[in-house]
Design a protein around this motif. Structure first.
Motif, PDB file in Angstrom:
ATOM      1  N   MET A  43       0.838  -1.182   0.000  1.00  0.00           N
ATOM      2  CA  MET A  43       0.000   0.000   0.000  1.00  0.00           C
ATOM      3  C   MET A  43       0.882   1.244   0.000  1.00  0.00           C
ATOM      4  O   MET A  43       1.902   1.295   0.669  1.00  0.00           O
ATOM      5  N   GLU A  44       0.450   2.226  -0.742  1.00  0.00           N
ATOM      6  CA  GLU A  44       1.164   3.502  -0.811  1.00  0.00           C
ATOM      7  C   GLU A  44       0.826   4.332   0.435  1.00  0.00           C
ATOM      8  O   GLU A  44      -0.340   4.495   0.782  1.00  0.00           O
ATOM      9  N   VAL A  45       1.862   4.848   1.119  1.00  0.00           N
ATOM     10  CA  VAL A  45       1.676   5.682   2.301  1.00  0.00           C
ATOM     11  C   VAL A  45       2.513   6.937   2.140  1.00  0.00           C
ATOM     12  O   VAL A  45       3.715   6.851   1.869  1.00  0.00           O
ATOM     13  N   PHE A  92     -11.719   8.272   1.943  1.00  0.00           N
ATOM     14  CA  PHE A  92     -12.021   8.199   3.370  1.00  0.00           C
ATOM     15  C   PHE A  92     -11.124   9.141   4.147  1.00  0.00           C
ATOM     16  O   PHE A  92     -10.063   9.551   3.677  1.00  0.00           O
ATOM     17  N   GLU A  93     -11.605   9.475   5.339  1.00  0.00           N
ATOM     18  CA  GLU A  93     -10.807  10.273   6.264  1.00  0.00           C
ATOM     19  C   GLU A  93     -11.200   9.900   7.679  1.00  0.00           C
ATOM     20  O   GLU A  93     -12.381   9.753   7.990  1.00  0.00           O
ATOM     21  N   VAL A 124      -5.645  10.225   9.145  1.00  0.00           N
ATOM     22  CA  VAL A 124      -5.367   9.393   7.973  1.00  0.00           C
ATOM     23  C   VAL A 124      -6.498   9.602   6.978  1.00  0.00           C
ATOM     24  O   VAL A 124      -7.670   9.555   7.337  1.00  0.00           O
ATOM     25  N   ARG A 125      -6.141   9.848   5.734  1.00  0.00           N
ATOM     26  CA  ARG A 125      -7.137   9.863   4.664  1.00  0.00           C
ATOM     27  C   ARG A 125      -6.597   9.017   3.527  1.00  0.00           C
ATOM     28  O   ARG A 125      -5.419   8.666   3.517  1.00  0.00           O
ATOM     29  N   GLY A 126      -7.444   8.679   2.606  1.00  0.00           N
ATOM     30  CA  GLY A 126      -6.972   7.879   1.492  1.00  0.00           C
ATOM     31  C   GLY A 126      -8.087   7.448   0.573  1.00  0.00           C
ATOM     32  O   GLY A 126      -9.169   8.027   0.563  1.00  0.00           O
ATOM     33  N   VAL A 160     -13.719  -1.953   3.621  1.00  0.00           N
ATOM     34  CA  VAL A 160     -12.970  -1.067   2.738  1.00  0.00           C
ATOM     35  C   VAL A 160     -11.511  -1.489   2.766  1.00  0.00           C
ATOM     36  O   VAL A 160     -10.859  -1.473   3.819  1.00  0.00           O
ATOM     37  N   ALA A 161     -11.015  -1.897   1.609  1.00  0.00           N
ATOM     38  CA  ALA A 161      -9.602  -2.256   1.443  1.00  0.00           C
ATOM     39  C   ALA A 161      -8.872  -1.015   0.953  1.00  0.00           C
ATOM     40  O   ALA A 161      -9.042  -0.606  -0.203  1.00  0.00           O
ATOM     41  N   PRO A 162      -8.091  -0.370   1.838  1.00  0.00           N
ATOM     42  CA  PRO A 162      -7.394   0.845   1.408  1.00  0.00           C
ATOM     43  C   PRO A 162      -6.290   0.550   0.403  1.00  0.00           C
ATOM     44  O   PRO A 162      -5.621  -0.485   0.489  1.00  0.00           O
TER      45      PRO A 162
END
Length: 150
Positions: A1-3, A70-71, A82-84, A130-132
């Motif tokens: 996952m990109e962070v 999401f946030e 965290v948002r994404g 929800v799969a981030p």
């Protein structure tokens, strides 16, 4: 996952596992405009878990378009969170377990009229998973600390 941002994935996941504020989900309506819906959530094994009534507007939106923004953040300063973006899926199986877990997390127990009402509809709930795919974190707590007077 990109962070991206000041927190790494481990720090973001730890914070998501501990905070008790709703997640704001942004979904796309049939008219192309975004809808933002706040729901209680759990963060487990890299996924957000929520529940909603099977006939809710949120469930209908996600059935039409599973991509979400999401946030998770407090409304008051100092700002951090965290948002994404991610992809939502829906399932009936396990809804009761998730419902009881979010009630415990946000209300502390099922001994309230709200908890009793929610549990009375347990068979009509669906799990929203929800799969981030991306996290963006921010943390302004250090720079927003009040200035101490001498």
């Amino acid at each position: 996952m990109e962070v991206k941002g000041p927190w790494d994935l481990a720090a973001a996941e730890q914070w998501l596992g501990q905070c008790a504020m709703p997640i704001r989900l942004a979904c796309t309506g049939e008219d192309g405009f975004p809808r933002v819906v706040s729901v209680w959530f759990l963060y487990r094994e890299g996924e957000f878990l929520s529940v909603s009534h099977r006939d809710s507007s949120l469930v209908k939106l996600l059935q039409s378009s599973p991509q979400v923004g999401f946030e998770v953040s407090p409304n008051e300063p100092p700002y951090h969170g965290v948002r994404g973006q991610g992809t939502a899926s829906l399932a009936s199986e396990g809804a009761g377990e998730v419902l009881r877990a979010v009630i415990s997390r946000y209300l502390g127990s099922s001994n309230s009229s709200l908890a009793e009402w929610l549990l009375s509809r347990e068979d009509e709930e669906v799990v929203i998973r929800v799969a981030p795919q991306r996290f963006f974190t921010w943390d302004y707590r250090d720079r927003m600390e009040p200035v101490k007077q001498p």
